[in-house]
Design a protein around this motif. Structure first.
Motif, short mmCIF file in Angstrom:
data_model
loop_
_atom_site.label_atom_id
_atom_site.label_comp_id
_atom_site.label_asym_id
_atom_site.label_seq_id
_atom_site.Cartn_x
_atom_site.Cartn_y
_atom_site.Cartn_z
N SER A 3 47.29 1.45 0.73
CA SER A 3 46.08 0.68 0.43
C SER A 3 44.89 1.61 0.44
O SER A 3 44.88 2.60 1.17
CB SER A 3 45.84 -0.41 1.48
N TRP A 4 43.90 1.29 -0.37
CA TRP A 4 42.66 2.05 -0.35
C TRP A 4 41.51 1.14 -0.73
O TRP A 4 41.71 0.06 -1.26
CB TRP A 4 42.72 3.28 -1.25
N ARG A 5 40.31 1.61 -0.43
CA ARG A 5 39.11 0.84 -0.68
C ARG A 5 38.21 1.62 -1.62
O ARG A 5 38.05 2.83 -1.48
CB ARG A 5 38.37 0.56 0.63
N ASP A 8 33.40 -2.43 -2.88
CA ASP A 8 33.65 -3.70 -2.21
C ASP A 8 35.06 -4.23 -2.45
O ASP A 8 35.37 -5.36 -2.07
CB ASP A 8 32.65 -4.76 -2.69
N TYR A 10 39.46 -3.73 -2.44
CA TYR A 10 40.62 -3.08 -1.83
C TYR A 10 41.77 -3.14 -2.83
O TYR A 10 41.96 -4.16 -3.50
CB TYR A 10 41.04 -3.82 -0.56
N PRO A 65 40.62 -6.70 3.17
CA PRO A 65 41.82 -5.89 3.41
C PRO A 65 43.10 -6.69 3.16
O PRO A 65 43.11 -7.93 3.24
CB PRO A 65 41.68 -5.50 4.88
#
Length: 78
Positions: A3-5, A8, A10, A65
């Motif tokens: 996962s990455w952001r 605003d 994800y 998330p």
């Protein structure tokens, strides 16, 4: 898988495997969670279990998330 952001949003990559003896196509409508967008890479159709094409990666985009988005219930924006 990961996962990455970005800003605003994800993005979460989830491995999908077909454990059935026949081909299947994952449906965005059947995914649990609240996703802004969903795509499958490299393919959306899955071969029967044991074939080299029995898996794909779902890329899920959310505003929260992964764990939080998974617990929410809303429709995918298309």
């Amino acid at each position: 898988l990961i996962s990455w952001r970005g800003g605003d949003l994800y993005v979460t990559a989830v491995l999908l495997r077909n454990h059935l003896a026949y081909p299947t196509t994952p449906s965005i409508a059947n995914l649990k969670g609240c996703w802004k967008a969903v795509t499958f890479y490299p393919n959306q159709s899955l071969s029967p279990q044991g074939d080299k094409n029995d898996r794909t990666t779902a890329l899920l985009v959310s505003s929260t998330p992964f764990g939080d988005a998974l617990d929410q219930n809303c429709e995918v924006m298309r």
